[in-house]
Design a protein around this motif. Sequence first.
Motif, PDB file in Angstrom:
ATOM      1  N   UNK A 178       0.785  -1.227   0.000  1.00 35.34           N
ATOM      2  CA  UNK A 178       0.000   0.000   0.000  1.00 35.34           C
ATOM      3  C   UNK A 178       0.814   1.271   0.000  1.00 35.34           C
ATOM      4  N   UNK A 180       2.840   4.476  -1.482  1.00 36.42           N
ATOM      5  CA  UNK A 180       2.770   5.311  -2.676  1.00 36.42           C
ATOM      6  C   UNK A 180       4.071   5.187  -3.442  1.00 36.42           C
ATOM      7  N   UNK A 181       4.091   5.726  -4.643  1.00 34.38           N
ATOM      8  CA  UNK A 181       5.268   5.528  -5.471  1.00 34.38           C
ATOM      9  C   UNK A 181       6.502   6.215  -4.887  1.00 34.38           C
ATOM     10  N   UNK A 182       6.328   7.466  -4.495  1.00 36.72           N
ATOM     11  CA  UNK A 182       7.471   8.210  -3.961  1.00 36.72           C
ATOM     12  C   UNK A 182       7.932   7.591  -2.654  1.00 36.72           C
ATOM     13  N   UNK A 183       6.988   7.184  -1.826  1.00 38.75           N
ATOM     14  CA  UNK A 183       7.337   6.535  -0.570  1.00 38.75           C
ATOM     15  C   UNK A 183       8.131   5.265  -0.840  1.00 38.75           C
TER      16      UNK A 183
END
Lengths: 294, 289
Positions: A178, A180-183
């Motif tokens: 779950x 995010x992309x940057x995370x």
Amino acid sequence: MSTQTLSRARWVRGCILRLLLCLSAALVCALLAGLTGYILLRGLPHVTWQLLFTQSSVLRGTRGILPNLLNTLYVVLAALALVLPLGVGAAIYLTEYAASPRLVRAVEFAAETLAGIPSIIYGLAGMLLFCQLLGLGTSLLAGSLTLAVMTLPIVIRTTQESLKSVPQSYREGALGLGSGKWHMIRTVVLPPAMDGIVTGCILSAGRVVGESAALLFTAGMGMSLNRFFASWENFAHSSGATLTVALYVYAKERADFDTAFAIAALLMLFTLALNFTAKWAGRRLRRRKGERNE
Amino acid sequence: MMRRTPRPLERLMGLFFSACGLTAVAFVLLISLYLILAGVPALRETGLPDFLLGRQWSPTAQRPEFGIAPFLLTSVYGAAGAVLLGAPIGLLCAVFLAKTAPPRLAAAVRPAVELLSGIPSVVYGLVGMLVLVPAVRRCFRLPDGAGLFSAILVLAVMILPSIVSVSEAALRAVPPEYEAASLALGATQIETVFRVTLPAASGGVAASVVLGVGRAIGEAMAVLMVAGNAANMPSLFKSVKFLTTAIASEMSYSSGLHRQALFSIALVLFFFIMLVNVLLNRLLKRKGG
């Protein structure tokens, strides 16, 4: 009988070729040994405290390259600070974000083109773009900006390679949980790719330290000591010669070959040091990769 | 129920990375655009044929003339000479490293090649100026050793590392089955390397040579210190100016049309380099395919 003479001819030809191979490799090694030895022998005796820690004074008739040493340091730091976010960002875009293969090809082609442009052209383009268009004049900042553009392809390539070596399963795992992309990039992709980024930094620093033609018209030939970080004005508007440019000025314009060789010896030592560091970082990178593949 | 739209930070970083990716493209476009904008006025003033084919470069004369044929030919001759000298040695060295050297020895020679490529060009220039130029003068009994010949020697050394490393990579990429087949048919190892491996790696070897040509054409500072810098038509022992050194040596005192003409030289040089790059790309692609 005839096969015997044939095989002797073959044997002789083989020996000659083998000899040529060894000779050419020996020549390359001799070139390096000769160059390094000659420069260090001629240069190191002239590397004195006075040379390293003062600036040249016409009145006292002394030579010092402290301003040039500092200029080199500033340019390296500034160029790296500029190129790192850009280059790493571009590499992340290429490996993680870019959706259309055509766009990827365009960016990669651009990076290859940048890598092929000779430094004198960078010098001219930097002069037109940064010194004249942006009104920076002949200054260290303009020089740093120019070199940042020049080293961009190096950082992009090394970062891209190390990003590609991060297993796809890491990304899938993070996204599946779950993130995010940057995370995901920040926590899972970038840390294992750090070594590649460091290698890119070292290679770029080496390129910046050795560069001269691109700085001639952008950072200029100022030889006096400046307190660059005292104010933005100083950094953005004072010209300064790096070690390489100073070498050129001392050798070609002032015919002061002792100082020139002293600078050359210092440059050789820097090159050696950076080379070994890059190799060390590269070895660590490979070892990590080996661990990951197991 | 969970977040469908990305958080603002996520979207921001996505935009940032796209911007970074596009900067590289933007820089290439900007550099091209500015060189063309700066280079075209002088070309229009003198006329393209006169500029490229004119044999006389006298920008500060009463009636200035801007013909860059001497620089163009010098750059071409210089690069050709450097490749003629450097490519065979580099190639042989690459074969030695990739195929015949014992691994220990190869591991010692390879860093030497890399170090050679890391030496700053002004250092090559300095050594060339103080060691090579006097040596050339004494060997050939010339009034001055600075000239095309010295420049070719320096360039040959400077392009060696790129030729060695690219060719070596190409030689290593040849499938071992080819060599095994040749060896099984009774060829010796040396014969195998020269008759089978080298032809199979020809694409990469050609790419290394083209890369060397690019380096030689683009090198400025080292050449500036050993070539003598007079705008003569090229001849082996005469003092000459390359495309790059014309820009480097005259930019500081030029003005007006002279300065614009120097930008035009840069444009010509840029065009040359782009040509070399496209060729290089083709060769590397073909090797890959």
